[in-house]
Design a protein around this motif. Structure first.
Motif, PDB file in Angstrom:
ATOM      1  N   CYS A  55       0.846  -1.190   0.000  1.00 21.18           N
ATOM      2  CA  CYS A  55       0.000   0.000   0.000  1.00 21.18           C
ATOM      3  C   CYS A  55       0.888   1.250   0.000  1.00 21.18           C
ATOM      4  O   CYS A  55       1.825   1.344   0.793  1.00 21.18           O
ATOM      5  N   CYS A  58       0.180   3.109   3.708  1.00 22.49           N
ATOM      6  CA  CYS A  58       0.568   2.551   5.012  1.00 22.49           C
ATOM      7  C   CYS A  58       1.606   1.439   4.927  1.00 22.49           C
ATOM      8  O   CYS A  58       2.088   0.967   5.940  1.00 22.49           O
ATOM      9  N   CYS A  67      -4.668   0.065   0.254  1.00 26.89           N
ATOM     10  CA  CYS A  67      -5.148  -1.220   0.756  1.00 26.89           C
ATOM     11  C   CYS A  67      -6.576  -1.130   1.297  1.00 26.89           C
ATOM     12  O   CYS A  67      -7.131  -0.038   1.467  1.00 26.89           O
ATOM     13  N   CYS A  70      -6.954   1.148   4.392  1.00 27.53           N
ATOM     14  CA  CYS A  70      -6.884   2.587   4.093  1.00 27.53           C
ATOM     15  C   CYS A  70      -8.142   3.078   3.363  1.00 27.53           C
ATOM     16  O   CYS A  70      -8.541   4.211   3.507  1.00 27.53           O
TER      17      CYS A  70
HETATM   18 ZN   LIG Z   1      -2.920   1.021   3.443  1.00 28.49          ZN
END
Ligand SMILES: [Zn+2]
Length: 200
Positions: A55, A58, A67, A70
């Protein structure tokens, strides 16, 4: 199969975390006795290799970027839980202790191993909090010396004084790693997190 290719396979398995040469031999032997598992394993590895990505927000692993965590609108956007590794994120998610965002450092600061802030996802964390939406950073690094040094480094270098910086405290025995804690302990550690003092 030559004994050399068998040895190569055992050698490869022994490089996996938590598998020494003895466990590697047992794992390989298990697979050879149950050969039906081998194509499934190969397919599964190839699928994971082809479809997973990190991702860009993050550093979690998922099949989509950003992701699933998120992207989830139901999760709190104002809390970021900082962990060392994706396995820690998995452990926290299984415990249901947290419903915010994550940030995966990819390790801990270590003078001995030559790992400084540039080797970890620390700058990207500070970039993430510049939007002013984040109200709390929960430092959930392991209760090891390196984990604590890393948490303190982040706390000391976070230059937004409006953000509350907390640390999982009680329930985390010294030296313990997050992913081996049971879910109740992890949940308690989240509930009893405390403010971390900074040098600023
Ligand atoms: Zn993420």
């Amino acid at each position: 199969m030559t004994s050399s290719s068998l040895n190569d396979l055992i050698d490869l398995f022994s490089k996996l975390p938590s598998l020494g040469p003895r466990s590697a031999r047992r794992a390989v032997l298990y697979l050879l006795k149950r050969k039906i598992l081998i194509p499934k394993l190969v397919n599964s590895l190839e699928e994971v290799q082809a479809n997973t990505k990190f991702c860009s927000i993050c550093a979690n692993l998922d099949i989509i970027d950003p992701c699933t965590i998120c992207r989830n609108e139901k999760r709190k956007k104002d809390k970021i839980c900082v962990v060392e590794d994706i396995s820690d994120l998995w452990a926290i998610e299984k415990s249901n202790a947290f419903n915010g965002q994550y940030h995966i450092l990819g390790g801990v600061l270590s003078a001995i191993d030559g790992i400084g802030p540039e080797e970890l996802n620390i700058i990207s964390l500070f970039d993430r909090i510049k939007n002013g939406l984040v109200k709390e950073i929960i430092l959930a690094t392991n209760a090891t010396v390196e984990g604590q040094i890393t948490a303190q480094y982040i706390a000391d270098h976070c230059d937004d004084s409006k953000i509350l910086i907390t640390r999982l405290a009680q329930g985390m025995p010294m030296g313990s790693e997050l992913e081996i804690l049971d879910y109740n302990t992890l949940s308690t550690a989240f509930k009893s997190r405390s403010k971390l003092d900074t040098s600023l």
